[in-house]
Design a protein around this motif. Structure first.
Motif, PDB file in Angstrom:
ATOM      1  N   SER A  41       0.882  -1.171   0.000  1.00 21.27           N
ATOM      2  CA  SER A  41       0.000   0.000   0.000  1.00 21.27           C
ATOM      3  C   SER A  41       0.921   1.222   0.000  1.00 21.27           C
ATOM      4  O   SER A  41       1.942   1.186  -0.692  1.00 21.27           O
ATOM      5  CB  SER A  41      -0.949  -0.040   1.202  1.00 21.27           C
ATOM      6  OG  SER A  41      -1.989   0.890   1.068  1.00 21.27           O
ATOM      7  N   HIS A  42       0.604   2.239   0.777  1.00 19.58           N
ATOM      8  CA  HIS A  42       1.409   3.462   0.745  1.00 19.58           C
ATOM      9  C   HIS A  42       1.711   3.974   2.144  1.00 19.58           C
ATOM     10  O   HIS A  42       0.883   3.864   3.040  1.00 19.58           O
ATOM     11  CB  HIS A  42       0.693   4.552  -0.065  1.00 19.58           C
ATOM     12  CG  HIS A  42      -0.665   4.913   0.480  1.00 19.58           C
ATOM     13  ND1 HIS A  42      -0.875   5.979   1.317  1.00 19.58           N
ATOM     14  CD2 HIS A  42      -1.884   4.340   0.332  1.00 19.58           C
ATOM     15  CE1 HIS A  42      -2.158   6.053   1.639  1.00 19.58           C
ATOM     16  NE2 HIS A  42      -2.802   5.060   1.061  1.00 19.58           N
ATOM     17  N   LEU A  43       2.910   4.569   2.291  1.00 20.05           N
ATOM     18  CA  LEU A  43       3.316   5.116   3.599  1.00 20.05           C
ATOM     19  C   LEU A  43       3.146   6.632   3.669  1.00 20.05           C
ATOM     20  O   LEU A  43       3.399   7.232   4.706  1.00 20.05           O
ATOM     21  CB  LEU A  43       4.774   4.738   3.907  1.00 20.05           C
ATOM     22  CG  LEU A  43       5.033   3.243   4.199  1.00 20.05           C
ATOM     23  CD1 LEU A  43       6.533   2.958   4.273  1.00 20.05           C
ATOM     24  CD2 LEU A  43       4.350   2.815   5.494  1.00 20.05           C
ATOM     25  N   PHE A  57      -3.288   5.117   9.966  1.00 20.17           N
ATOM     26  CA  PHE A  57      -3.585   3.789   9.405  1.00 20.17           C
ATOM     27  C   PHE A  57      -3.794   3.770   7.888  1.00 20.17           C
ATOM     28  O   PHE A  57      -3.516   2.759   7.243  1.00 20.17           O
ATOM     29  CB  PHE A  57      -4.838   3.216  10.081  1.00 20.17           C
ATOM     30  CG  PHE A  57      -4.686   3.119  11.568  1.00 20.17           C
ATOM     31  CD1 PHE A  57      -4.025   2.054  12.141  1.00 20.17           C
ATOM     32  CD2 PHE A  57      -5.169   4.129  12.400  1.00 20.17           C
ATOM     33  CE1 PHE A  57      -3.861   1.962  13.512  1.00 20.17           C
ATOM     34  CE2 PHE A  57      -5.015   4.049  13.777  1.00 20.17           C
ATOM     35  CZ  PHE A  57      -4.360   2.967  14.335  1.00 20.17           C
ATOM     36  N   ASP A  58      -4.308   4.850   7.320  1.00 16.94           N
ATOM     37  CA  ASP A  58      -4.604   4.893   5.885  1.00 16.94           C
ATOM     38  C   ASP A  58      -3.325   4.621   5.100  1.00 16.94           C
ATOM     39  O   ASP A  58      -2.402   5.435   5.123  1.00 16.94           O
ATOM     40  CB  ASP A  58      -5.198   6.275   5.540  1.00 16.94           C
ATOM     41  CG  ASP A  58      -5.376   6.498   4.048  1.00 16.94           C
ATOM     42  OD1 ASP A  58      -5.102   5.567   3.258  1.00 16.94           O
ATOM     43  OD2 ASP A  58      -5.787   7.612   3.675  1.00 16.94           O
ATOM     44  N   GLY A  59      -3.265   3.482   4.416  1.00 18.17           N
ATOM     45  CA  GLY A  59      -2.084   3.114   3.644  1.00 18.17           C
ATOM     46  C   GLY A  59      -1.048   2.391   4.475  1.00 18.17           C
ATOM     47  O   GLY A  59      -0.565   1.319   4.113  1.00 18.17           O
ATOM     48  N   VAL A  60      -0.733   2.977   5.632  1.00 20.29           N
ATOM     49  CA  VAL A  60       0.316   2.442   6.516  1.00 20.29           C
ATOM     50  C   VAL A  60      -0.008   1.002   6.928  1.00 20.29           C
ATOM     51  O   VAL A  60       0.869   0.126   6.920  1.00 20.29           O
ATOM     52  CB  VAL A  60       0.441   3.342   7.774  1.00 20.29           C
ATOM     53  CG1 VAL A  60       1.471   2.777   8.727  1.00 20.29           C
ATOM     54  CG2 VAL A  60       0.782   4.770   7.356  1.00 20.29           C
ATOM     55  N   GLU A 110       0.618   8.118  -3.173  1.00 14.75           N
ATOM     56  CA  GLU A 110      -0.771   7.682  -3.356  1.00 14.75           C
ATOM     57  C   GLU A 110      -1.719   8.842  -3.113  1.00 14.75           C
ATOM     58  O   GLU A 110      -2.681   9.046  -3.839  1.00 14.75           O
ATOM     59  CB  GLU A 110      -1.091   6.526  -2.398  1.00 14.75           C
ATOM     60  CG  GLU A 110      -2.394   5.801  -2.714  1.00 14.75           C
ATOM     61  CD  GLU A 110      -3.620   6.376  -2.034  1.00 14.75           C
ATOM     62  OE1 GLU A 110      -4.731   5.964  -2.394  1.00 14.75           O
ATOM     63  OE2 GLU A 110      -3.490   7.248  -1.153  1.00 14.75           O
ATOM     64  N   GLU A 111      -1.449   9.588  -2.039  1.00 20.23           N
ATOM     65  CA  GLU A 111      -2.348  10.685  -1.670  1.00 20.23           C
ATOM     66  C   GLU A 111      -2.173  11.856  -2.652  1.00 20.23           C
ATOM     67  O   GLU A 111      -1.058  12.207  -3.011  1.00 20.23           O
ATOM     68  CB  GLU A 111      -2.058  11.163  -0.241  1.00 20.23           C
ATOM     69  CG  GLU A 111      -2.228  10.085   0.827  1.00 20.23           C
ATOM     70  CD  GLU A 111      -3.692   9.713   1.073  1.00 20.23           C
ATOM     71  OE1 GLU A 111      -4.575  10.232   0.374  1.00 20.23           O
ATOM     72  OE2 GLU A 111      -3.919   8.874   1.961  1.00 20.23           O
ATOM     73  N   GLY A 112      -3.284  12.432  -3.047  1.00 20.43           N
ATOM     74  CA  GLY A 112      -3.228  13.528  -4.012  1.00 20.43           C
ATOM     75  C   GLY A 112      -3.132  14.886  -3.346  1.00 20.43           C
ATOM     76  O   GLY A 112      -3.592  15.879  -3.881  1.00 20.43           O
ATOM     77  N   LEU A 117      -4.241  -4.635   1.671  1.00 19.83           N
ATOM     78  CA  LEU A 117      -5.068  -4.463   2.871  1.00 19.83           C
ATOM     79  C   LEU A 117      -5.178  -2.964   3.142  1.00 19.83           C
ATOM     80  O   LEU A 117      -4.185  -2.244   3.076  1.00 19.83           O
ATOM     81  CB  LEU A 117      -4.403  -5.165   4.063  1.00 19.83           C
ATOM     82  CG  LEU A 117      -4.966  -4.847   5.454  1.00 19.83           C
ATOM     83  CD1 LEU A 117      -6.396  -5.355   5.606  1.00 19.83           C
ATOM     84  CD2 LEU A 117      -4.072  -5.444   6.550  1.00 19.83           C
ATOM     85  N   HIS A 118      -6.388  -2.491   3.444  1.00 16.53           N
ATOM     86  CA  HIS A 118      -6.602  -1.059   3.678  1.00 16.53           C
ATOM     87  C   HIS A 118      -7.756  -0.888   4.646  1.00 16.53           C
ATOM     88  O   HIS A 118      -8.626  -1.753   4.725  1.00 16.53           O
ATOM     89  CB  HIS A 118      -6.941  -0.374   2.334  1.00 16.53           C
ATOM     90  CG  HIS A 118      -6.602   1.083   2.291  1.00 16.53           C
ATOM     91  ND1 HIS A 118      -7.402   2.044   2.872  1.00 16.53           N
ATOM     92  CD2 HIS A 118      -5.553   1.743   1.750  1.00 16.53           C
ATOM     93  CE1 HIS A 118      -6.841   3.234   2.671  1.00 16.53           C
ATOM     94  NE2 HIS A 118      -5.716   3.085   2.003  1.00 16.53           N
ATOM     95  N   ILE A 119      -7.750   0.210   5.390  1.00 26.32           N
ATOM     96  CA  ILE A 119      -8.942   0.514   6.196  1.00 26.32           C
ATOM     97  C   ILE A 119     -10.074   0.901   5.238  1.00 26.32           C
ATOM     98  O   ILE A 119      -9.829   1.439   4.153  1.00 26.32           O
ATOM     99  CB  ILE A 119      -8.676   1.640   7.221  1.00 26.32           C
ATOM    100  CG1 ILE A 119      -8.175   2.920   6.543  1.00 26.32           C
ATOM    101  CG2 ILE A 119      -7.676   1.166   8.279  1.00 26.32           C
ATOM    102  CD1 ILE A 119      -8.145   4.126   7.474  1.00 26.32           C
ATOM    103  N   GLY A 173      -9.736   5.181  -6.154  1.00 28.51           N
ATOM    104  CA  GLY A 173      -8.711   5.931  -5.470  1.00 28.51           C
ATOM    105  C   GLY A 173      -7.756   5.125  -4.625  1.00 28.51           C
ATOM    106  O   GLY A 173      -7.202   5.654  -3.671  1.00 28.51           O
ATOM    107  N   HIS A 174      -7.554   3.833  -4.928  1.00 24.73           N
ATOM    108  CA  HIS A 174      -6.519   3.058  -4.248  1.00 24.73           C
ATOM    109  C   HIS A 174      -5.474   2.606  -5.270  1.00 24.73           C
ATOM    110  O   HIS A 174      -5.781   2.424  -6.444  1.00 24.73           O
ATOM    111  CB  HIS A 174      -7.118   1.830  -3.572  1.00 24.73           C
ATOM    112  CG  HIS A 174      -7.981   2.144  -2.398  1.00 24.73           C
ATOM    113  ND1 HIS A 174      -7.476   2.725  -1.258  1.00 24.73           N
ATOM    114  CD2 HIS A 174      -9.301   1.981  -2.183  1.00 24.73           C
ATOM    115  CE1 HIS A 174      -8.459   2.882  -0.390  1.00 24.73           C
ATOM    116  NE2 HIS A 174      -9.576   2.454  -0.927  1.00 24.73           N
ATOM    117  N   ASP A 175      -4.248   2.380  -4.780  1.00 24.88           N
ATOM    118  CA  ASP A 175      -3.218   1.822  -5.651  1.00 24.88           C
ATOM    119  C   ASP A 175      -3.692   0.515  -6.286  1.00 24.88           C
ATOM    120  O   ASP A 175      -3.353   0.209  -7.430  1.00 24.88           O
ATOM    121  CB  ASP A 175      -1.931   1.571  -4.851  1.00 24.88           C
ATOM    122  CG  ASP A 175      -1.272   2.877  -4.409  1.00 24.88           C
ATOM    123  OD1 ASP A 175      -1.094   3.777  -5.257  1.00 24.88           O
ATOM    124  OD2 ASP A 175      -0.933   3.004  -3.223  1.00 24.88           O
TER     125      ASP A 175
HETATM  126 ZN   LIG Z   1      -4.955   4.992   1.328  1.00 24.18          ZN
END
Ligand SMILES: [Zn+2]
Length: 409
Positions: A82-84, A93-96, A128-130, A188-190, A356-358
């Motif tokens: 995912s993304h850090l 938590f989002d991405g992390v 990932e985040e815009g 895996l993502h929230i 909007g996810h990788d």
């Molecule tokens: Zn995310």
């Protein structure tokens, strides 16, 4: 090999440890793509992967890959991650969660001495985040959805170029972004929404992403005096508009629970309390996760508006100008997620995501699926973002076992 379990406490500690990089006084994280905090968490991540003897590589978009060899080195790797990076004032938590659950899966495999048939690769996608540059840049360029040079020249609000910032933090890697093969991708993502919590489910098996239809409408009538014009003589665009609003919401409820309708922008001219308006301009946003049903919603919306306009009292200009087709994740990858949740005894349900996810990008390139876990109140992109540690562990366990099922053991 079903039933391997990660160390939930170690996963949680890693999440809390990385929350220091860009940590905010309010308990959240501000770790914008290619910022100093992004460099710090990348350095931490690379060191954690190397300590497991994973081979860490970085491509020329800054995407990071940590590879664990399989029994059969010639197979394309089964990947996950995912993304850090985070939003400004984002959560922990989002991405992390997706990256660190992947790291925890790698740790567990090392400890248990498990070697899968296919190689495994843990990915941290760039940007990932815009919130600074356009969203999904790392994964978007990786799958060929965007050109690398377009991403390089994109600028943040301060005029800093992506490529300069990538070089500044030392993460313009030597590997070409277009040369990498993947056999599958799991993320895996929230959830970032309230459904799992409402339904009391621990695992969301993400089967796809909603498509969307955007319309622009203009209703023109005749401007007039609110106190003198008899109702029967009025050509009031508000009357027509209100019928369209009603039909749009009826349409969404006809397609419940997947159908969604939003009228988020309205302009009334001249917008005065004692004037019959001359013009009403508006937008409609319709969504559905199923392609044929989204197209049926489109047809019906147009038909309903045409019917309303047929009385000729006002003039209606209504057009669709944007369509994003719904996307379905790979059925076999989604089954691997569902079967893992089932085998591990977690409650689960199928769910769809907004785009909007990788993983939505990755699915254009390789068989892909996503796993959701609940977040408190559905709150995300917010310092208050909160996840139950047991749910984080459950998500990591499902990820690990789905990946192993896909990679073979
Ligand atoms: Zn995310």
């Amino acid at each position: 090999m079903q039933g391997l379990s990660v160390n939930g406490e170690r996963l949680w500690n890693s999440i809390m440890e990385t929350a220091r990089f860009g940590g905010t006084p309010g308990g959240g994280v501000t770790r914008l793509p290619l910022s100093d905090a992004d460099k710090e968490v990348r350095d931490w991540f690379a060191a954690a992967c190397r300590s497991l003897e994973l081979a860490v590589s970085v491509d020329d978009m800054g995407n990071m890959f940590a590879r664990r060899e399989g029994k059969n080195r010639s197979l394309p790797p089964v990947s996950f991650g995912s993304h850090l990076d985070t939003q400004a004032g984002g959560g922990r938590f989002d991405g992390v969660l997706g990256v660190l659950a992947g790291l925890e899966a790698m740790r567990t495999l090392s400890e248990q001495g498990v070697v899968a048939e296919a190689p495994l690769e843990l990915i941290n996608w760039t940007g990932e985040e815009g919130c600074r540059f356009p969203p999904l840049l790392g994964s978007g360029v990786f799958v060929g959805a965007y050109k690398r040079d377009w991403a390089y020249s994109s600028k943040d609000p301060d005029g800093m170029r992506f490529i300069d910032e990538l070089e500044r933090i030392g993460y313009r890697g030597s590997e070409s972004v277009s040369g990498h093969k993947l056999g599958a991708y799991f993320e895996l993502h929230i959830e970032q929404g309230p459904i799992l919590e409402i339904e009391h489910k621990v695992i969301g098996v993400v089967t796809g992403a909603r498509g969307q239809l955007w319309y622009d409408g203009v209703v023109s009538g005749q401007q007039g005096h609110a106190g003198t014009t008899p109702m029967a003589m009025r050509r009031d665009p508000m009357v027509t508009f209100s019928r369209i609003v009603d039909e749009a919401f009826r349409l969404a409820s006809d397609y419940e629970p997947e159908g969604l309708a939003t009228i988020g922008h309205v302009e009334v001219l001249p917008n005065s309390r004692n004037v019959i308006p001359g013009t009403v301009k508006f937008t409609i946003d319709l969504r559905h996760a199923n392609k044929p049903l989204l197209h049926k919603m489109d047809e019906e919306m147009m038909t309903r508006v045409r019917k309303i306009a047929a009385d000729g009292v006002t003039t209606v200009d209504f057009k669709r100008f944007w369509l994003v087709e719904p996307m379905e994740f790979d059925a076999r990858c989604a089954s691997a997620v569902r079967d893992s949740a089932e085998a591990l005894g977690y409650s689960h349900m199928d769910i769809v995501t907004g785009p909007g996810h990788d993983a939505v990008q990755a699915s254009k390139f390789t068989p892909t699926a996503m796993i959701f876990v609940p977040c408190k109140g559905g709150v995300s992109h917010n310092e208050a973002e909160s996840v139950d540690p047991d749910h984080a562990t459950a998500g990591a366990n499902v990820l690990l076992n789905a990946v192993l099922a896909c990679a073979g053991t």
